[in-house]
Design a protein around this motif. Sequence first.
Motif, short mmCIF file in Angstrom:
data_model
loop_
_atom_site.label_atom_id
_atom_site.label_comp_id
_atom_site.label_asym_id
_atom_site.label_seq_id
_atom_site.Cartn_x
_atom_site.Cartn_y
_atom_site.Cartn_z
N LYS A 72 42.83 43.99 45.32
CA LYS A 72 43.31 42.90 44.07
C LYS A 72 42.74 43.72 42.74
O LYS A 72 43.35 43.60 41.75
N ILE A 128 44.49 45.12 39.18
CA ILE A 128 44.18 44.97 37.97
C ILE A 128 43.70 46.18 37.23
O ILE A 128 44.20 46.66 36.07
N ARG A 129 42.93 46.87 37.94
CA ARG A 129 42.45 48.41 37.04
C ARG A 129 43.62 49.21 36.91
O ARG A 129 43.53 49.77 35.86
N THR A 143 45.48 47.84 33.71
CA THR A 143 44.90 47.68 32.44
C THR A 143 44.15 48.83 32.08
O THR A 143 43.62 48.73 30.88
N PRO A 162 38.59 44.64 36.17
CA PRO A 162 38.80 43.08 36.10
C PRO A 162 37.65 42.28 35.41
O PRO A 162 36.59 42.87 35.70
N TYR A 215 40.08 38.70 36.56
CA TYR A 215 41.48 38.70 35.95
C TYR A 215 41.49 39.93 34.92
O TYR A 215 40.45 40.39 34.56
N GLY A 216 42.80 40.06 34.40
CA GLY A 216 42.95 41.32 33.57
C GLY A 216 44.28 41.14 32.86
O GLY A 216 45.20 40.53 33.16
N LEU A 222 46.82 38.72 35.05
CA LEU A 222 46.86 39.01 36.61
C LEU A 222 45.38 38.34 36.86
O LEU A 222 44.44 38.82 36.43
#
Length: 217
Positions: free
Chosen positions: A78, A82-83, A86, A90, A98-99, A110
């Motif tokens: 997960k 995000i990485r 973005t 995160p 999150y991001g 996310l």
Amino acid sequence: MLLEQLGGGARANVYELACRTGLPLAVAKTAVWELAHRGAIDITPASVPISTVMEALRKSQPLTSSPVLLAGPDHAAKAAVIRSMTGSPPRELPPVAYGAVRLDEVELVLVAAPEAPADEEWPDLLRGVTSAVVAADLGRLEESVRIVDVLRRYSTPHVVAVDPDRFGGAPVDLVRSELGLDERTDLVLARADDHESVRYLLLDALRAAQRSETEAA
């Protein structure tokens, strides 16, 4: 003023301050540490209810953003999603991360859920989300199936992702059956560390949300 908004108590945490004042989380964090440094409050060391965390996160994001919940037993997968989108790790907001990213004119937030949320935590995690992505782990099948069942129970639009490197060449129909997927749920082969792969996955999650809205109309 901040002490009054915190209820005049001697103990506080970042999430409570953000919820009560509407301050962005970064500003709330600075304010809490400044008050603690002055000896005006003690920072609460205890764990924070996930309802408080999610409310603070929602208030810190633009009203036009679309939250997408990333669920699954593998936190690393997960975080990699995000990485990949973005370009940076995160942001940690225990017990979630999150991001934010813009995807085809849509502002997404996310949110990586905890690995094994308690039953009573799911309503807070799912409140207001546009759709969900299940990062399924075929090596932890029971946990992955449980998450799919929860999303179905709460009528949350979702797609299921499986890393092709861990797919093992199994027939797609067999994997769908093992995960308990119905014909309306997409199974997507996606690498969490590949931008284009994740981009397609998230677009599919948004399409699932659109289908759900159309069917409900």
